[in-house]
Design a protein around this motif. Structure first.
Motif, PDB file in Angstrom:
ATOM      1  N   LYS A   1      -2.502   1.451  -4.497  1.00 32.33           N
ATOM      2  CA  LYS A   1      -3.812   1.299  -3.854  1.00 32.33           C
ATOM      3  C   LYS A   1      -4.825   0.968  -4.940  1.00 32.33           C
TER       4      LYS A   1
ATOM      5  N   PRO B   1      -8.109   1.032  -7.144  1.00 38.03           N
ATOM      6  CA  PRO B   1      -9.084   2.077  -7.466  1.00 38.03           C
ATOM      7  C   PRO B   1     -10.450   1.664  -6.908  1.00 38.03           C
TER       8      PRO B   1
ATOM      9  N   ASN C   1      -2.043   3.671   5.594  1.00 36.46           N
ATOM     10  CA  ASN C   1      -1.231   2.455   5.640  1.00 36.46           C
ATOM     11  C   ASN C   1      -0.950   2.058   7.089  1.00 36.46           C
TER      12      ASN C   1
ATOM     13  N   SER D   1     -13.068   5.345   0.009  1.00 34.76           N
ATOM     14  CA  SER D   1     -12.275   4.826  -1.110  1.00 34.76           C
ATOM     15  C   SER D   1     -10.993   4.197  -0.573  1.00 34.76           C
ATOM     16  N   PHE D   2     -10.397   3.319  -1.351  1.00 33.34           N
ATOM     17  CA  PHE D   2      -9.169   2.658  -0.934  1.00 33.34           C
ATOM     18  C   PHE D   2      -8.050   3.667  -0.704  1.00 33.34           C
ATOM     19  N   LYS D   3      -8.018   4.735  -1.497  1.00 30.70           N
ATOM     20  CA  LYS D   3      -6.951   5.730  -1.336  1.00 30.70           C
ATOM     21  C   LYS D   3      -7.082   6.512  -0.037  1.00 30.70           C
ATOM     22  N   ASP D   4      -8.265   6.502   0.591  1.00 29.53           N
ATOM     23  CA  ASP D   4      -8.473   7.204   1.858  1.00 29.53           C
ATOM     24  C   ASP D   4      -8.101   6.366   3.078  1.00 29.53           C
TER      25      ASP D   4
ATOM     26  N   TYR E   1     -13.916   1.841  -4.306  1.00 30.31           N
ATOM     27  CA  TYR E   1     -14.338   2.046  -2.926  1.00 30.31           C
ATOM     28  C   TYR E   1     -14.285   0.754  -2.127  1.00 30.31           C
ATOM     29  N   CYS E   2     -13.862   0.884  -0.873  1.00 30.59           N
ATOM     30  CA  CYS E   2     -13.863  -0.228   0.069  1.00 30.59           C
ATOM     31  C   CYS E   2     -15.253  -0.346   0.697  1.00 30.59           C
TER      32      CYS E   2
ATOM     33  N   PRO F   1       0.796  -1.233   0.000  1.00 31.23           N
ATOM     34  CA  PRO F   1       0.000   0.000   0.000  1.00 31.23           C
ATOM     35  C   PRO F   1       0.833   1.289   0.000  1.00 31.23           C
ATOM     36  N   GLU F   2       2.113   1.184   0.292  1.00 30.88           N
ATOM     37  CA  GLU F   2       2.972   2.361   0.212  1.00 30.88           C
ATOM     38  C   GLU F   2       3.138   2.814  -1.241  1.00 30.88           C
TER      39      GLU F   2
END
Length: 125
Positions: A12, A14, A28, A22-25, A16-17, A8-9
């Motif tokens: 991520k 694309p 880590n 969203s996954f980007k939010d 929504y989780c 995840p570093e």
């Protein structure tokens, strides 16, 4: 576990989780534990439980960790290793690598808990 901590570093998924997440939010490391909704954790535990309970069943006649459905590297229904010294060497190497990976992930957890980052940044010390 270490790869799941490192990936995840750099990448991520694309999308929504959850509905508004969203996954980007999702941060880590250990900070992600408080961001993923309970329904997400429930899905993870149900999936792992399903695999453990119904796919990789315990058989007392087999060695520990030697599941009928598990192939090489645990791949479901994958190819099997041939009995002999090569199999013993590979299994011993896998045990050693697993122990090393456990030490690595505990070190990453400790560093993340201490500094808030999974990666070394000497400015935190």
């Amino acid at each position: 576990a270490c790869m799941g901590y490192i990936t995840p570093e750099y990448f991520k998924f694309p999308g929504y989780c959850a509905t508004d997440l969203s996954f980007k939010d999702i941060p880590n490391g250990l900070a992600a534990l408080s961001k993923v909704p309970g329904a997400g954790w429930l899905q993870i535990f149900l999936f792992i439980g399903t695999i453990e309970k119904w796919f990789y069943k315990y058989d007392a006649s087999r060695a520990p960790g030697d599941f009928e459905n598990g192939g090489v590297l645990g791949a479901p229904n994958g190819s099997r290793m041939v009995e002999g010294p090569a199999k013993t060497r590979k299994l011993n190497a896998e045990l050693a690598n697993g122990r090393l990976a456990m030490m690595a992930i505990i070190g990453m957890f400790f560093q993340d808990g201490l500094t808030g980052q999974a990666w070394a940044d000497w400015s935190f010390y």
